[in-house]
Scaffold this motif. Sequence first.
Motif, short mmCIF file in Angstrom:
data_model
loop_
_atom_site.label_atom_id
_atom_site.label_comp_id
_atom_site.label_asym_id
_atom_site.label_seq_id
_atom_site.Cartn_x
_atom_site.Cartn_y
_atom_site.Cartn_z
N SER A 292 10.26 -5.20 5.33
CA SER A 292 10.80 -4.06 6.40
C SER A 292 11.49 -2.63 5.82
O SER A 292 12.17 -3.05 4.77
CB SER A 292 11.68 -5.07 7.26
N TYR A 293 11.34 -1.90 6.45
CA TYR A 293 11.82 -0.52 5.87
C TYR A 293 12.52 0.20 6.85
O TYR A 293 11.93 0.18 7.90
CB TYR A 293 10.77 0.21 4.83
N THR A 294 13.20 1.25 6.73
CA THR A 294 13.93 2.30 7.47
C THR A 294 13.79 3.55 6.91
O THR A 294 14.38 3.66 5.74
CB THR A 294 15.22 1.83 7.80
N VAL A 295 13.57 4.34 7.81
CA VAL A 295 13.60 5.78 6.92
C VAL A 295 14.25 6.78 8.15
O VAL A 295 14.05 6.66 9.39
CB VAL A 295 12.01 6.53 6.99
N HIS A 296 15.23 7.55 7.94
CA HIS A 296 15.94 8.44 8.71
C HIS A 296 15.40 9.89 8.65
O HIS A 296 15.37 10.39 7.60
CB HIS A 296 17.31 8.32 8.42
N TRP A 297 15.01 10.32 9.79
CA TRP A 297 14.20 11.61 9.77
C TRP A 297 15.36 12.68 10.62
O TRP A 297 15.74 12.21 11.87
CB TRP A 297 13.12 11.84 10.34
N GLN B 161 6.28 7.85 1.54
CA GLN B 161 7.02 6.81 1.06
C GLN B 161 6.66 6.17 -0.31
O GLN B 161 7.27 5.24 -0.57
CB GLN B 161 7.40 5.73 2.09
N GLY B 162 5.57 6.61 -0.67
CA GLY B 162 4.96 6.07 -1.98
C GLY B 162 4.41 4.68 -1.76
O GLY B 162 3.97 4.23 -0.47
N TYR B 163 4.24 3.96 -2.77
CA TYR B 163 3.56 2.56 -2.58
C TYR B 163 4.88 1.44 -2.41
O TYR B 163 5.79 1.67 -3.29
CB TYR B 163 3.14 2.02 -4.21
N GLN B 164 4.60 0.79 -1.36
CA GLN B 164 5.54 -0.13 -0.91
C GLN B 164 4.81 -1.43 -0.85
O GLN B 164 3.91 -1.66 -0.13
CB GLN B 164 6.28 0.12 0.48
N THR B 165 5.79 -2.63 -1.16
CA THR B 165 5.07 -4.09 -0.80
C THR B 165 5.52 -4.51 0.50
O THR B 165 6.10 -3.85 1.12
CB THR B 165 5.62 -4.95 -1.96
N ALA B 166 4.83 -5.73 0.95
CA ALA B 166 5.08 -6.12 2.24
C ALA B 166 6.65 -6.53 2.43
O ALA B 166 7.29 -6.77 1.68
CB ALA B 166 4.31 -7.29 2.58
N LEU C 278 2.39 6.02 11.53
CA LEU C 278 2.37 5.25 10.46
C LEU C 278 1.00 4.84 9.78
O LEU C 278 0.21 4.36 10.52
CB LEU C 278 3.44 3.80 10.63
N SER C 279 0.83 5.29 8.66
CA SER C 279 -0.47 5.03 7.90
C SER C 279 -0.02 4.37 6.63
O SER C 279 0.80 4.50 5.99
CB SER C 279 -1.12 6.29 7.59
N VAL C 280 -1.15 3.29 6.30
CA VAL C 280 -1.11 2.52 5.11
C VAL C 280 -2.53 2.56 4.34
O VAL C 280 -3.21 2.36 4.91
CB VAL C 280 -0.64 0.96 5.31
N ASN C 281 -2.45 3.22 3.47
CA ASN C 281 -3.65 3.35 2.42
C ASN C 281 -4.69 4.24 3.34
O ASN C 281 -5.82 4.08 3.19
CB ASN C 281 -4.33 1.93 2.10
N GLY D 54 0.84 -1.21 -0.21
CA GLY D 54 0.02 0.09 -0.10
C GLY D 54 0.88 1.34 -0.12
O GLY D 54 2.15 1.19 0.10
N ASN D 55 0.17 2.51 -0.05
CA ASN D 55 0.88 3.75 -0.11
C ASN D 55 1.15 3.99 1.44
O ASN D 55 0.15 4.02 2.44
CB ASN D 55 -0.09 4.93 -0.61
#
Length: 675
Positions: free
Chosen positions: A641-646, A634-639, A660-663, A615-616
Amino acid sequence: MNRLLYLMAVVAIGCLRPSTTLASSHREAPLISNDPLADNTDVYAFKSPVNAENIVLIANYIPFEHPAGGPNWYTFGENIRYEIHVDNNTATKGDDIIYRFTFTTTNQDPTTFFNIRLGKQNQKTTYTCERSTNGGNTFTAIISNGVVPANNIGPRSIENKTVGLGAASYDALAQQAITTASTGEKIFCGPSDDPFFVDLGGAFDVGGFRSAATARDGLAKYNCHSIVIEVPTATLQKSGKTVAQAANILDADYVIGVWASASRPAITTLSTDGTASLVSGNWIQVSRLGMPLVNEAIIPIGMKDKWNASYPYDDVQFAQYFSNPELALYMDDSQFGGAVPGLSALRVQTNSLGSFDFRNTKSGLFSLKGTSGVTGTALDDAVFGTILLPNATSPRAVDILPIFYTGVPNLRPYQLATGKNGNPLAAGKPFINNFLPTLGDMLRLNMAVPATPRNDPKFSSLGIVQAAVLGLTDPLYNGSTTLQMIPNMDGFPNGRRLEDDVTTIELQAVGGVALAAIGLFYDDYTSASPSPVTPKLVSTLTFNGGVTKNDTTFKANFPYLQSPWRGFNGPGYEGPSVITAVEPTILKAPEAVMVAGPNPFQSSVSLRYKLTIDGNVVIKLVGGNGRQIDLLDQGYQTAGSYTVHWNGSYLAPQLCLATLSVNDKPYTTVKLLKH
């Protein structure tokens, strides 16, 4: 007339305390297995599902009643005191309220061997109910000549107007036996379906727990005899307050402890000519029950009779069996885990958070004793630390002991891991407070907690375990540490509802699920894990005892228990329809979860998240003033694990929230502390 003296117990004539030679419950101890009429099989205490101001108390007796067990069917025994005890005030010693029932049987037609013939009933049973509100010093009769309905023998005995009782139906006969006491309680005494469900054959074959496909309910289509009381909360609350007067849904002043017992006179003199026996001497407790399965699965056989002759207020002597429960040995591969494959899904934490070992005789949380980390928590010696952290070899004094012996307080660390940010000693989301520190076996219920509607899609027979699951994973409840009603907070071990699968809940608890709920996660969780929903936690929560529901329905209204199975119907025992209640919901990996580190942070922070859906993805950051400070699309991502540095170095010190929101659906919110 010659008579033989038969001693029911070895007691002195003037003894005022129970002997240590008599016992209790569903054939749980050697001596009581020979006295089924006095055998207390189960105790229930729950909020009425139809009246928010009422509490339902149930004590069941006489195990394994076969529906066709005639011609002399089981009934409540004469010369037995059946009692339901309530403790509502730790400032007073012992019980505060006691309901006492005594029964009398009469043969209306002694010329026949039939139980019922031509409108007359043999073994016709009536009762007197007395109530004490001063700890048993005095009793007042509140029902006299109450009626126990006949056993559900068959259509000719019950409905036939010529040879039987001529009742419209058995349910109608039972309904006529419901009585309102002079003090307002609604009371029923009589036969019912035994509501307990468990795979007895598997469990006691050295722990041969079976899957749902092969497990057999050892109590299916058996009856028991029940005492049911529906009583206003104000009658049980120590100050006479109603539920509407509670400060909140976990108000500590609304906690009660409930247990039941049966007592017999110390001496029975048997007759040599068949006339009634004579009884004399002091009343001796021969059976007691509070929490389910205690004497069955925690107390060893050499102590079972002593347990049942003791009062809950003397239970400190048995504390060792809760601080190091035998069952935990079969959930520990360094002990006897391999010997009981039926429990292989349950493994106690040995290295929780890289530090804490809860296997029997290990130190558990004892290394924290006296440290600043426990100051102000329930583990502080100034609070209850002397009980919960007694020594370095009683690891389960921190969870199993309070569940059974004191109730669980709404204090740190006994709050959900929600909001704790990885520190189990921090404040989290409240979900239970049934703390009544009498150090004894009772069923503890917080009467301020609302009842979960039985038709609620989130109603679950897993009770508090399921409430914890929802509080940790459901966005409706895990977004803050605010106290709110989570479905099933009214379930076992906060009281006990008829639907609660206590076998599964207690086995999961011994397997460490309560520890995990408050943030002492399983060994496969690390600080880098995106979620505490690890394979070991899932393994624990997907385990069950094989039989997870009763073999029939429950009634929607008083007395809630289902009518007894009919003896006439043969081996099929076609009774009320098979239950189709909601199955317990188990914990599964959440669709999206996020953690952050370092936290607190100085300049930048890594937001690590895991998706089980596509989802987005958007991460919204809000500052301490409630205004949005950043939006990470983060745009559309598939299932995966991800990391974002802020980078938040430009911010002044404050508390931020990252969601964190998906769709467009929010899943998890993490608190970020900017230093």
